[in-house]
Scaffold this motif. Structure first.
Motif, PDB file in Angstrom:
ATOM      1  N   VAL A  45     -15.775 -17.871  73.693  1.00  0.00           N
ATOM      2  CA  VAL A  45     -15.630 -19.329  73.733  1.00  0.00           C
ATOM      3  C   VAL A  45     -16.564 -19.956  72.710  1.00  0.00           C
ATOM      4  O   VAL A  45     -17.606 -19.407  72.372  1.00  0.00           O
ATOM      5  CB  VAL A  45     -15.934 -19.910  75.140  1.00  0.00           C
ATOM      6  CG1 VAL A  45     -14.897 -19.503  76.152  1.00  0.00           C
ATOM      7  CG2 VAL A  45     -17.306 -19.524  75.613  1.00  0.00           C
ATOM      8  N   ASP A  48     -18.219 -25.665  72.485  1.00  0.00           N
ATOM      9  CA  ASP A  48     -17.610 -26.713  73.306  1.00  0.00           C
ATOM     10  C   ASP A  48     -16.969 -26.158  74.580  1.00  0.00           C
ATOM     11  O   ASP A  48     -16.433 -26.903  75.392  1.00  0.00           O
ATOM     12  CB  ASP A  48     -16.579 -27.492  72.499  1.00  0.00           C
ATOM     13  CG  ASP A  48     -15.465 -26.606  71.946  1.00  0.00           C
ATOM     14  OD1 ASP A  48     -15.473 -25.378  72.219  1.00  0.00           O
ATOM     15  OD2 ASP A  48     -14.589 -27.135  71.245  1.00  0.00           O
ATOM     16  N   ASP A  50     -14.371 -24.216  74.662  1.00  0.00           N
ATOM     17  CA  ASP A  50     -12.965 -23.871  74.448  1.00  0.00           C
ATOM     18  C   ASP A  50     -12.843 -22.420  73.997  1.00  0.00           C
ATOM     19  O   ASP A  50     -13.655 -21.924  73.209  1.00  0.00           O
ATOM     20  CB  ASP A  50     -12.327 -24.770  73.381  1.00  0.00           C
ATOM     21  CG  ASP A  50     -12.044 -26.173  73.896  1.00  0.00           C
ATOM     22  OD1 ASP A  50     -12.050 -26.366  75.131  1.00  0.00           O
ATOM     23  OD2 ASP A  50     -11.792 -27.061  73.067  1.00  0.00           O
ATOM     24  N   HIS A  51     -11.813 -21.762  74.487  1.00  0.00           N
ATOM     25  CA  HIS A  51     -11.553 -20.384  74.078  1.00  0.00           C
ATOM     26  C   HIS A  51     -11.034 -20.340  72.638  1.00  0.00           C
ATOM     27  O   HIS A  51     -10.237 -21.177  72.235  1.00  0.00           O
ATOM     28  CB  HIS A  51     -10.521 -19.733  75.003  1.00  0.00           C
ATOM     29  CG  HIS A  51     -11.094 -19.285  76.299  1.00  0.00           C
ATOM     30  ND1 HIS A  51     -11.093 -20.077  77.419  1.00  0.00           N
ATOM     31  CD2 HIS A  51     -11.703 -18.126  76.656  1.00  0.00           C
ATOM     32  CE1 HIS A  51     -11.666 -19.419  78.408  1.00  0.00           C
ATOM     33  NE2 HIS A  51     -12.052 -18.240  77.975  1.00  0.00           N
ATOM     34  N   THR A  54      -6.125 -17.401  73.055  1.00  0.00           N
ATOM     35  CA  THR A  54      -5.312 -17.659  74.235  1.00  0.00           C
ATOM     36  C   THR A  54      -4.635 -16.353  74.636  1.00  0.00           C
ATOM     37  O   THR A  54      -3.954 -15.729  73.825  1.00  0.00           O
ATOM     38  CB  THR A  54      -4.237 -18.733  73.943  1.00  0.00           C
ATOM     39  OG1 THR A  54      -4.905 -19.925  73.512  1.00  0.00           O
ATOM     40  CG2 THR A  54      -3.410 -19.028  75.171  1.00  0.00           C
TER      41      THR A  54
END
Length: 147
Positions: A45, A48, A50-51, A54
């Motif tokens: 990640v 922030d 976020d990954h 996906t």
């Protein structure tokens, strides 16, 4: 009377087959879903939260076939997983040949310094082992009617 015995046996076999297929379908879905969840939790990640990657699964063949992997064209996913250079050699050393073959597709010169953080393949290996044990149990299991 002979016809009745055959019909009863045939019905029992149909029920047994349907039960076995249902159990296998659940096993495939559960295993692939477990891999997807575990790999997503371990995936890298950004700051922030976020990954970068996906991970998705999909099913076909009436849920008897499942695949899980990185969604989209993301070559960085392999470098995040395996690392480059020395890190890749260390990470890949204990892996089976089929995983090393996948990693080799991303080999450039062996001099990279990115440290890998495996997120997908440890879960694949762990859950495949569990899958195989549970599949053996399903195959060996006898129906209640047949003792």
């Amino acid at each position: 009377k002979m016809g009745k015995v055959i019909n009863t046996t045939s019905d029992n076999l149909k029920k047994y087959k349907a039960d076995q297929i249902r159990k296998m379908r659940y096993l495939v879905v559960d295993t692939v879903t477990d891999i997807e969840i575990e790999a997503t939790r371990k995936a890298p990640v950004g700051e922030d939260g976020d990954h970068f990657i996906t991970i998705k699964s999909e099913f076909r063949n009436n849920d008897l076939t499942g695949e899980v992997g990185v969604w989209g064209e993301n070559n960085l996913a392999a470098y995040f997983e395996f690392g480059t250079g020395l890190s890749a050699r260390e990470i890949l050393a204990p892996y089976p040949e089929w995983i090393r073959d996948i990693a080799w597709k991303f080999y450039i010169n062996g001099l990279g310094t990115l440290k890998g953080k495996p997120y997908l393949y440890p879960s694949v290996l762990k859950n495949t082992e569990i899958f195989n044990k549970k599949l053996d149990e399903i195959i060996k299991e006898k129906t209640k009617d047949n003792g």
